[in-house]
Design a protein around this motif. Structure first.
Motif, PDB file in Angstrom:
ATOM      1  N   HIS A 408       0.818  -1.215   0.000  1.00 66.79           N
ATOM      2  CA  HIS A 408       0.000   0.000   0.000  1.00 66.79           C
ATOM      3  C   HIS A 408       0.861   1.279   0.000  1.00 66.79           C
ATOM      4  O   HIS A 408       0.304   2.379   0.043  1.00 66.79           O
ATOM      5  N   SER A 409       2.158   1.143  -0.023  1.00 68.53           N
ATOM      6  CA  SER A 409       3.030   2.310  -0.140  1.00 68.53           C
ATOM      7  C   SER A 409       3.151   2.717  -1.606  1.00 68.53           C
ATOM      8  O   SER A 409       3.173   1.854  -2.493  1.00 68.53           O
ATOM      9  N   PRO A 410       3.272   4.024  -1.901  1.00 65.73           N
ATOM     10  CA  PRO A 410       3.484   4.434  -3.292  1.00 65.73           C
ATOM     11  C   PRO A 410       4.832   3.976  -3.847  1.00 65.73           C
ATOM     12  O   PRO A 410       5.074   4.072  -5.048  1.00 65.73           O
ATOM     13  N   PHE A 411       5.714   3.458  -2.960  1.00 67.92           N
ATOM     14  CA  PHE A 411       7.026   2.975  -3.389  1.00 67.92           C
ATOM     15  C   PHE A 411       7.097   1.448  -3.448  1.00 67.92           C
ATOM     16  O   PHE A 411       8.158   0.892  -3.722  1.00 67.92           O
ATOM     17  N   PHE A 412       5.981   0.767  -3.195  1.00 64.03           N
ATOM     18  CA  PHE A 412       5.981  -0.696  -3.198  1.00 64.03           C
ATOM     19  C   PHE A 412       6.269  -1.209  -4.606  1.00 64.03           C
ATOM     20  O   PHE A 412       5.576  -0.855  -5.561  1.00 64.03           O
ATOM     21  N   ALA A 413       7.269  -2.067  -4.734  1.00 64.43           N
ATOM     22  CA  ALA A 413       7.647  -2.579  -6.050  1.00 64.43           C
ATOM     23  C   ALA A 413       8.303  -3.941  -5.896  1.00 64.43           C
ATOM     24  O   ALA A 413       9.465  -4.029  -5.496  1.00 64.43           O
ATOM     25  N   PRO A 414       7.601  -5.026  -6.202  1.00 59.15           N
ATOM     26  CA  PRO A 414       8.241  -6.340  -6.172  1.00 59.15           C
ATOM     27  C   PRO A 414       9.445  -6.386  -7.108  1.00 59.15           C
ATOM     28  O   PRO A 414       9.424  -5.772  -8.190  1.00 59.15           O
ATOM     29  N   HIS A 415      10.499  -7.095  -6.689  1.00 57.24           N
ATOM     30  CA  HIS A 415      11.646  -7.325  -7.574  1.00 57.24           C
ATOM     31  C   HIS A 415      11.254  -8.468  -8.497  1.00 57.24           C
ATOM     32  O   HIS A 415      11.481  -9.643  -8.205  1.00 57.24           O
ATOM     33  N   ILE A 416      10.652  -8.098  -9.606  1.00 61.48           N
ATOM     34  CA  ILE A 416       9.990  -9.086 -10.446  1.00 61.48           C
ATOM     35  C   ILE A 416      10.975 -10.102 -11.014  1.00 61.48           C
ATOM     36  O   ILE A 416      10.631 -11.274 -11.223  1.00 61.48           O
ATOM     37  N   GLY A 417      12.226  -9.692 -11.216  1.00 60.44           N
ATOM     38  CA  GLY A 417      13.217 -10.607 -11.762  1.00 60.44           C
ATOM     39  C   GLY A 417      13.510 -11.790 -10.867  1.00 60.44           C
ATOM     40  O   GLY A 417      13.870 -12.865 -11.342  1.00 60.44           O
ATOM     41  N   SER A 418      13.371 -11.624  -9.552  1.00 57.07           N
ATOM     42  CA  SER A 418      13.639 -12.728  -8.628  1.00 57.07           C
ATOM     43  C   SER A 418      12.382 -13.240  -7.931  1.00 57.07           C
ATOM     44  O   SER A 418      12.448 -14.262  -7.240  1.00 57.07           O
ATOM     45  N   ALA A 419      11.246 -12.585  -8.125  1.00 60.51           N
ATOM     46  CA  ALA A 419      10.022 -12.984  -7.420  1.00 60.51           C
ATOM     47  C   ALA A 419       9.056 -13.783  -8.272  1.00 60.51           C
ATOM     48  O   ALA A 419       8.310 -14.623  -7.739  1.00 60.51           O
ATOM     49  N   LEU A 420       9.047 -13.564  -9.596  1.00 60.79           N
ATOM     50  CA  LEU A 420       7.994 -14.167 -10.413  1.00 60.79           C
ATOM     51  C   LEU A 420       8.152 -15.681 -10.537  1.00 60.79           C
ATOM     52  O   LEU A 420       7.182 -16.427 -10.385  1.00 60.79           O
ATOM     53  N   ARG A 421       9.357 -16.157 -10.822  1.00 59.02           N
ATOM     54  CA  ARG A 421       9.527 -17.606 -10.981  1.00 59.02           C
ATOM     55  C   ARG A 421       9.147 -18.363  -9.700  1.00 59.02           C
ATOM     56  O   ARG A 421       8.383 -19.341  -9.768  1.00 59.02           O
ATOM     57  N   PRO A 422       9.633 -17.954  -8.503  1.00 58.84           N
ATOM     58  CA  PRO A 422       9.174 -18.644  -7.291  1.00 58.84           C
ATOM     59  C   PRO A 422       7.671 -18.524  -7.061  1.00 58.84           C
ATOM     60  O   PRO A 422       7.057 -19.434  -6.498  1.00 58.84           O
ATOM     61  N   ALA A 423       7.079 -17.409  -7.473  1.00 58.46           N
ATOM     62  CA  ALA A 423       5.634 -17.242  -7.301  1.00 58.46           C
ATOM     63  C   ALA A 423       4.876 -18.262  -8.134  1.00 58.46           C
ATOM     64  O   ALA A 423       3.889 -18.867  -7.661  1.00 58.46           O
ATOM     65  N   ILE A 424       5.307 -18.465  -9.362  1.00 60.03           N
ATOM     66  CA  ILE A 424       4.680 -19.480 -10.209  1.00 60.03           C
ATOM     67  C   ILE A 424       4.911 -20.864  -9.627  1.00 60.03           C
ATOM     68  O   ILE A 424       3.992 -21.681  -9.512  1.00 60.03           O
ATOM     69  N   GLY A 425       6.163 -21.136  -9.242  1.00 61.36           N
ATOM     70  CA  GLY A 425       6.497 -22.447  -8.710  1.00 61.36           C
ATOM     71  C   GLY A 425       5.759 -22.774  -7.431  1.00 61.36           C
ATOM     72  O   GLY A 425       5.285 -23.902  -7.239  1.00 61.36           O
ATOM     73  N   ALA A 426       5.638 -21.786  -6.525  1.00 58.50           N
ATOM     74  CA  ALA A 426       4.967 -22.032  -5.244  1.00 58.50           C
ATOM     75  C   ALA A 426       3.498 -22.379  -5.447  1.00 58.50           C
ATOM     76  O   ALA A 426       2.957 -23.281  -4.780  1.00 58.50           O
ATOM     77  N   LEU A 427       2.843 -21.671  -6.362  1.00 60.20           N
ATOM     78  CA  LEU A 427       1.433 -21.934  -6.615  1.00 60.20           C
ATOM     79  C   LEU A 427       1.252 -23.290  -7.299  1.00 60.20           C
ATOM     80  O   LEU A 427       0.363 -24.076  -6.935  1.00 60.20           O
ATOM     81  N   ALA A 428       2.122 -23.586  -8.280  1.00 61.42           N
ATOM     82  CA  ALA A 428       2.013 -24.862  -8.973  1.00 61.42           C
ATOM     83  C   ALA A 428       2.321 -26.032  -8.053  1.00 61.42           C
ATOM     84  O   ALA A 428       1.650 -27.072  -8.082  1.00 61.42           O
ATOM     85  N   ALA A 429       3.356 -25.895  -7.209  1.00 62.16           N
ATOM     86  CA  ALA A 429       3.711 -26.965  -6.289  1.00 62.16           C
ATOM     87  C   ALA A 429       2.587 -27.236  -5.299  1.00 62.16           C
ATOM     88  O   ALA A 429       2.295 -28.390  -4.956  1.00 62.16           O
ATOM     89  N   ALA A 430       1.945 -26.163  -4.800  1.00 68.98           N
ATOM     90  CA  ALA A 430       0.827 -26.346  -3.883  1.00 68.98           C
ATOM     91  C   ALA A 430      -0.337 -27.055  -4.574  1.00 68.98           C
ATOM     92  O   ALA A 430      -0.984 -27.930  -3.982  1.00 68.98           O
ATOM     93  N   ALA A 431      -0.606 -26.687  -5.822  1.00 69.00           N
ATOM     94  CA  ALA A 431      -1.687 -27.326  -6.555  1.00 69.00           C
ATOM     95  C   ALA A 431      -1.403 -28.804  -6.782  1.00 69.00           C
ATOM     96  O   ALA A 431      -2.268 -29.668  -6.550  1.00 69.00           O
ATOM     97  N   VAL A 432      -0.193 -29.140  -7.226  1.00 66.52           N
ATOM     98  CA  VAL A 432       0.157 -30.541  -7.459  1.00 66.52           C
ATOM     99  C   VAL A 432       0.075 -31.327  -6.156  1.00 66.52           C
ATOM    100  O   VAL A 432      -0.410 -32.466  -6.131  1.00 66.52           O
ATOM    101  N   ASP A 433       0.535 -30.725  -5.067  1.00 68.12           N
ATOM    102  CA  ASP A 433       0.429 -31.389  -3.769  1.00 68.12           C
ATOM    103  C   ASP A 433      -1.012 -31.730  -3.431  1.00 68.12           C
ATOM    104  O   ASP A 433      -1.303 -32.825  -2.938  1.00 68.12           O
ATOM    105  N   ARG A 434      -1.920 -30.819  -3.689  1.00 64.64           N
ATOM    106  CA  ARG A 434      -3.327 -31.063  -3.368  1.00 64.64           C
ATOM    107  C   ARG A 434      -3.969 -32.045  -4.352  1.00 64.64           C
ATOM    108  O   ARG A 434      -4.849 -32.811  -3.968  1.00 64.64           O
ATOM    109  N   PHE A 435      -3.524 -32.011  -5.617  1.00 62.19           N
ATOM    110  CA  PHE A 435      -4.042 -32.989  -6.559  1.00 62.19           C
ATOM    111  C   PHE A 435      -3.628 -34.406  -6.170  1.00 62.19           C
ATOM    112  O   PHE A 435      -4.380 -35.356  -6.338  1.00 62.19           O
ATOM    113  N   THR A 436      -2.427 -34.540  -5.643  1.00 63.67           N
ATOM    114  CA  THR A 436      -1.921 -35.858  -5.250  1.00 63.67           C
ATOM    115  C   THR A 436      -2.132 -36.130  -3.770  1.00 63.67           C
ATOM    116  O   THR A 436      -1.648 -37.134  -3.258  1.00 63.67           O
TER     117      THR A 436
END
Length: 438
Positions: A408-436
């Motif tokens: 909520h800060s006007p300066f909030f900025a994810p470091h997309i270069g290092s955050a996006l791949r883990p974000a995709i992986g974390a969501l996919a890993a959680a989904a696969v875990d629940r599917f299995t």
């Protein structure tokens, strides 16, 4: 969502062996690179074109097209601008992923070349959530041999006003797309990129909260004859000061409650006593019972101060939005946590101490049962680190202004270069875990 203290890795139980990587998590981060470019393109586009709660038409369309490209059958306009994508892969559980569409009415000051320039800003990471959700859907479509079931991806509008989840559920979300076996979500937080944080059992991820609109009535008049008027501004000032005692003197020190008067509007000219004054009040509490006590205290104070001022009419106190405290399903959350440890390494899975931020995500579970008619829908939710290594090291070194910009800060900025791949992986890993089923 800014944590009150830095989370720390949870040590394994005494005598327990270190967890072995789950086969379902092997290589997920590497495979995430295959879907990274489209997800990054989506993120940059959404960040540059933010839309506030209830206005997410362009965002919803862009999100829907990305889900279609990932192989989902997409239904738009569910509960307003809500989007639902369905990816079927044989018989099995129904695993839901939820991401939010809306931005905040904040003027961005990050200086990024892709910054939003329309007076709004993705200052809470919802653009990252959407990019990760579409990336996870695309990744799971590529790795269909690892799971069986139905993936449902929800793009929810109006999370910041705590109204979008209820609107989608009220539009028959579960009737139209099937009862979830679990609903998963993650949220950007000022933690190191490449980490996730889970709340220990019985610790609330996010607080119970309510937003109140208060209208105080007065009797307008000339400032030269204040005795002929009833000044609602003075009454509002007394309400603001008296409300501080709700937390300072009516709440047990061990209880967590916050109360903020975020807006106070009255009058049109300095030489006119206005007819009314309006206040916007935000309440947060660690549990629903504490929130209810605080709400009762606010109503009592507003009524009493209005009466003390001699107001011609009773004040109007309206709860414009309300959310329950968020508690994750213990068994499923523990299993997802193990999947994240296998994916990222146990040292990158942190303990979340709880937060006074609020969410309407609990409505997808039992808190929304009066709307969707279902009890026992389990929820799993975790925090996602988005702070780059250089910024984090600077924060750890201390000094003025060293802390990462909070949500909520006007300066909030994810470091997309290092955050996006883990974000995709974390969501996919959680989904696969629940599917299995772990």
């Amino acid at each position: 969502m800014n944590p009150p203290s830095h989370p720390s890795p949870a040590p394994p139980a005494s005598g327990a062996p270190a967890p072995h990587p789950a086969p379902s998590s092997e290589g997920l981060l590497a495979h995430a690179g295959e879907v990274l470019r489209p997800a990054l393109d989506l993120y940059l586009d959404l960040h540059a074109h933010p839309e506030t709660s209830g206005q997410e038409e362009r965002t919803a369309g862009r999100f829907a097209r990305s889900l279609e490209a990932a192989g989902c059958a997409v239904t738009p306009r569910v509960g307003g601008h809500g989007v639902v994508g369905v990816l079927r892969n044989g018989d099995g559980p129904r695993v839901w992923l939820r991401a939010e569409l809306d931005a905040l009415p904040v003027e961005e000051r990050t200086g990024l070349p892709y910054a939003g320039r329309n007076g709004a800003m993705h200052a809470c990471g919802h653009d990252l959530h959407m990019a990760a959700a579409t990336g996870a859907a695309a990744l799971l479509a590529r790795l269909a041999d690892r799971w069986r079931g139905t993936l449902v991806v929800v793009g929810q509008p109006a999370e910041e006003t705590l109204s979008g989840a209820g609107a989608m559920l009220g539009d028959g979300l579960y009737d139209r797309f099937g009862r979830p076996d679990v609903v998963l979500a993650q949220h950007a937080a000022p933690l190191p990129a490449g980490t996730v944080a889970h709340a220990p059992e019985r610790v609330t991820m996010t607080a119970a909260g309510a937003v109140l609109d208060v209208l105080l009535h007065g009797r307008g008049g000339h400032v030269a004859t204040p005795h002929l008027a009833v000044d609602p501004v003075v009454a509002a000032a007394h309400v603001v000061t008296r409300l501080q005692g709700v937390v300072a003197r009516e709440t047990a020190p061990a209880d967590q409650v916050t109360l903020t008067v975020g807006t106070l509007r009255a009058g049109t000219a300095a030489n006119v006593i206005p007819e009314e004054a309006r206040l916007g009040i935000s309440l947060r509490a660690a549990n629903d019972a504490s929130l209810e006590r605080a709400l009762s205290a606010v109503r009592r104070v507003v009524l009493a101060e209005s009466a003390a001022a001699g107001a011609p009419h009773e004040p109007e106190v309206t709860v414009s939005s309300r959310s329950a405290a968020l508690l994750c399903d213990p068994r499923r959350a523990a299993s997802v946590r193990r999947a994240h440890a296998a994916l990222l390494g146990s040292g990158r899975v942190l303990d979340w101490p709880g937060s006074m931020a609020t969410e309407d995500f609990p409505l997808f579970g039992d808190a929304g049962a009066p709307v969707h008619g279902l009890h026992g829908v389990p929820l799993v939710y975790w925090m996602l680190g988005v702070v780059g290594a250089r910024e984090w090291h600077r924060a750890m070194a201390g000094g003025a202004g060293a802390a990462p910009a909070p949500n909520h800060s006007p300066f909030f900025a994810p470091h997309i270069g290092s955050a996006l791949r883990p974000a995709i992986g974390a969501l996919a890993a959680a989904a696969v875990d629940r599917f299995t089923d772990g």
